[in-house]
Motif scaffolding. Structure first.
Motif, short mmCIF file in Angstrom:
data_model
loop_
_atom_site.label_atom_id
_atom_site.label_comp_id
_atom_site.label_asym_id
_atom_site.label_seq_id
_atom_site.Cartn_x
_atom_site.Cartn_y
_atom_site.Cartn_z
N HIS A 97 0.86 -1.19 0.00
CA HIS A 97 0.00 0.00 0.00
C HIS A 97 0.89 1.24 0.00
O HIS A 97 1.39 1.67 1.03
CB HIS A 97 -0.91 -0.01 1.24
N HIS A 146 1.55 5.30 -1.66
CA HIS A 146 0.98 6.47 -2.34
C HIS A 146 2.05 7.21 -3.15
O HIS A 146 2.04 8.42 -3.27
CB HIS A 146 0.29 7.39 -1.34
N ASP A 200 -6.81 2.72 -2.45
CA ASP A 200 -7.96 3.43 -1.88
C ASP A 200 -8.94 3.92 -2.95
O ASP A 200 -9.60 4.95 -2.78
CB ASP A 200 -7.50 4.62 -1.02
N HIS A 234 -4.85 -1.38 5.82
CA HIS A 234 -4.58 -0.63 7.07
C HIS A 234 -5.66 -0.87 8.14
O HIS A 234 -6.34 0.06 8.58
CB HIS A 234 -4.36 0.86 6.83
N ASP A 277 1.60 2.61 3.58
CA ASP A 277 0.53 3.57 3.30
C ASP A 277 1.09 4.99 3.30
O ASP A 277 0.43 5.93 3.72
CB ASP A 277 -0.59 3.43 4.35
ZN ZN Z 1 -3.78 4.76 1.67
#
Ligand code: ZN
Length: 526
Positions: free
Chosen positions: A61, A63, A90, A249, A412
Motif C-alpha cells: 500500500h 501512495h 484506496d 490498514h 501507506d
Molecule cells: Zn492509503
C-alpha cells in the motif's frame, strides 16, 4: 560464475521457517542458488556476517503514484528495505483517465498524492505503467486500478447509483486494466467517488476481476463507529463475488471503538472458515494519515473539487453543522477531535508554518475561535492540497492485529511536507520495535509478513521468497540494530540497520547508503 554472492548471513526465506546459515548467489536478475556456496565464483561478494538475508520487502500500500516521478530513487522505500511497492490505492489510481478529467482529479488527489508539476501524459492504465518504466525507478512498481478512478471516467464525481449500462462500462474498464497489468481493484469507501459505490456495484465489477486473478483491496466504509458493519460489507462482497478481499490498514479508530479488533479478527477467522478469502494489512503506528479534505462530508464532494472549494468559502455554516450533527459518515473531526488532527503537508510556501501543528493550534495561531474554520480556510487557500495525521488508535489493537496470521505490513506512506513517519519507518519499526524490543512477533514471522504474504496477495509470483528462480530482490539487515528513526516531529529519517538492498540483481543500497542505481521496473500481471 555468478554476478553476486551474498555470503555468511543467516537466511530467512520468507516462508516463516527458522533462519539458517547459508549464501545466496545471484545471476542476472534471478536468484541462482541458495545454500552453502563457499566455492562459488562470483564477480562480487557481499559479506553478510552478523546480518539476516531475506527477500526484498514488499509494500502493498503505497501512495508514490506521482511522487515516484519526482524521486525515482524511491529513497523512503528502498532505504527501509522495500524492493517492490504497490500503488493505485484506496480507489484512486491515476489511470485510466481522460484528458478532460485530469485537472479535477489532480486537485482531488493533491492532499494524498501531492500535486507535483509533472506531465500527466498517460491516458490508459498501460500508458501509466509505461511512463514509470521510461522513468526508470530504483524499486519495482505494481499497481491496482482504482474503482473511484473507473467510476470517474464513466460517471464523473456524481453520488447517484450507477445504472445497468454504467455498471457494464465499469466492468469493461476494470477488465481492460487487468489485461494491461493491474494486480486487482481498490476501493476507498470513505473517499468520493469510490465511496458512492453500493455493495451491488462493487460485486458486479469484482465478479469480472476475479476471472483475471485480481484481488479487491479495500479501505472500509468505516474504521470507527461503523467498523463492524464495514467489515460485514466487504465480507459480503467476497461471499457474493468470489474475489479475494484485502482489508487494508486495519484498525479500530476512536476511543469508544478501541478493543473492537478482537471482534473484527474473529470475523476474519469466521469468514475464512466459511471459504471467503479475507486477509488484512497494517502499518505499525497508532496514528492514521490521509488528505485533510476527508473531514468534509462526502455529499459536498459530488460536484467536483471546485464546487467543494466554493462551498468551503460560501456555504460554510451548513458544512460545519453537518460535521457537528451527522454521524452517517466517517466523521474524522467529531470522532477524534480537532486537537488530534495534525496538518502534515500543504501545497504553498505561505502556509508551511502550519505543518506539524494540530488544527486547534492552527486556529489559535490564526486567531480563530472555531478549529473548523481554520481547517476550511486552509483547504480553500490550498485548493485542497493539504495532508493530515490523525491520532486515533490504541496500542493494544495495533499489537493484537499485528499478530493475526493474515496481516502483512504496509507503509501507506504519504510523501509531502512533514509526513507520517510510516513512509520512512514502517518495516524497520516492526523488526526493531515490535520484534526485538517488545517480542510481539518472531523475526521469521515478521519477515513473512513483509515478503511472501504480500507477494501472495498481490499475485507477485516470482517475488517474496529466497529460492532459486525467484527475482533477485534481496534485503540484508542487522537484527541487533535495525530500528525506525522517523518520528512525528522529525519524520524524514532513514533507518539504521538496513545494510544492503538488491533490486533485480543490482545493488541499490550498499552499507546503508543509496547507490543511485535505478534497476526497478513495473510488475504487470500479464
Ligand atoms: Zn492509503
Amino acid at each position: 560464475m555468478y554476478d553476486i554472492v551474498i555470503e555468511n548471513g543467516r537466511l530467512i526465506t520468507g516462508t516463516g521457517n527458522p533462519w539458517f546459515y547459508g549464501d545466496v548467489a545471484l545471476a542476472g536478475e534471478e536468484i541462482a542458488q541458495v545454500g552453502r556456496l563457499a566455492d562459488a565464483e562470483a564477480a562480487r561478494r557481499i559479506d553478510a556476517a552478523g546480518c539476516y538475508v531475506s527477500p526484498g520487502f514488499i509494500d502493498g500500500h503505497s501512495h508514490s503514484d506521482l511522487f515516484i516521478f519526482v524521486d525515482p530513487k524511491a529513497e523512503q522505500k528502498v532505504m527501509q528495505g522495500v524492493t517492490t511497492e504497490n500503488v493505485g490505492m484506496d480507489g484512486m489510481s491515476v489511470a485510466p483517465i481522460e484528458e478532460k478529467d485530469v485537472a479535477n482529479w489532480r486537485t482531488h488527489l493533491s492532499g494524498l498524492a501531492g500535486n507535483p508539476s509533472i506531465d500527466w501524459k498517460w491516458r490508459s492504465f498501460a500508458d501509466y505503467l509505461d511512463a514509470i518504466d521510461q522513468l526508470r525507478t530504483s524499486d519495482n512498481i505494481s499497481s491496482y486500478v482504482g474503482l473511484g478512478t473507473i467510476r470517474l471516467k464513466v460517471m464523473g464525481m456524481t453520488d447517484r447509483d450507477a445504472n445497468a449500462q454504467e455498471i457494464e462500462a465499469m466492468r469493461s474498464l476494470a477488465v481492460e486494466a487487468m489485461q494491461e497489468g493491474a494486480r486487482g481493484v481498490s476501493s476507498g469507501l470513505i473517499y468520493p467517488p469510490s465511496q458512492y459505490q453500493t455493495l451491488e456495484e462493487v460485486v458486479a465489477i469484482c465478479e469480472m476481476v476475479r476471472n483475471y486473478d485480481g484481488v479487491y483491496d479495500v479501505h472500509l466504509r468505516s474504521e470507527g463507529d461503523g467498523l463492524i458493519a464495514g467489515m460485514e460489507e466487504v465480507i459480503e462482497i467476497g461471499r457474493r463475488s468470489g474475489i479475494p478481499i484485502v482489508v487494508t490498514h486495519h484498525k479500530a479508530m476512536g476511543r469508544r471503538n478501541w478493543g473492537r479488533s478482537e471482534e473484527t479478527l474473529r470475523m476474519v477467522d469466521d469468514a475464512r472458515r466459511e471459504g471467503i478469502d479475507v486477509t488484512l494489512e497494517q502499518y505499525p503506528y497508532t496514528a492514521a494519515s490521509t488528505m485533510l479534505h476527508a473531514v468534509i462530508p462526502p455529499w459536498y464532494h459530488a460536484q467536483g473539487p471546485h464546487k467543494l472549494v466554493d462551498d468551503l468559502k460560501n456555504d460554510r455554516e451548513k458544512i460545519k453543522k453537518d460535521i457537528r450533527d451527522r454521524t452517517d459518515w466517517e466523521n474524522w473531526a467529531s470522532n477524534n477531535g480537532w486537537e488530534n488532527i495534525v496538518v502534515s503537508s500543504v501545497g504553498s510556501e505561505k502556509n508551511k508554518q502550519y505543518e506539524g501543528k494540530n488544527v486547534s493550534e492552527i486556529a489559535a495561531m490564526r486567531g480563530q475561535a472555531d478549529p473548523a474554520d481554520a481547517a476550511m480556510d486552509l483547504l480553500a487557500e490550498e485548493d485542497l492540497n493539504v495532508g493530515m495525521v490523525i491520532f486515533c488508535m490504541d496500542e493494544a489493537d495495533v499489537t493484537r492485529i499485528m499478530t493475526h496470521q493474515t496481516v502483512s505490513i504496509i507503509t501507506d506512506g504519504l510523501l509531502g511536507g512533514k509526513p507520517h513517519p510510516r513512509v520512512y519507518g514502517s518495516f524497520p519499526r516492526v523488526l526493531g520495535h515490535y520484534v526485538r524490543e517488545k517480542g510481539v512477533l518472531g523475526l521469521e514471522e515478521a519477515v513473512r509478513k513483509m515478503t511472501s504474504a504480500p507477494a501472495q496477495k498481490l499475485r507477485l509470483k516470482s517475488k517474496g521468497l529466497l529460492a532459486s528462480g525467484m527475482d533477485a530482490d534481496i534485503t540484508v539487515f542487522r537484527a541487533a540494530t535495525v530500528i525506525d528513526r522517523a518520528t512525528y516531529d522529525d519524520p524524514r529519517q532513514f533507518s539504521p540497520g538496513i545494510e544492503w538492498v538488491v533490486v533485480n540483481g543490482q545493488v541499490v543500497v550498499e552499507d546503508g547508503r543509496h547507490t543511485g542505481v535505478r534497476p526497478g521496473r513495473t510488475v504487470r500481471s500479464r
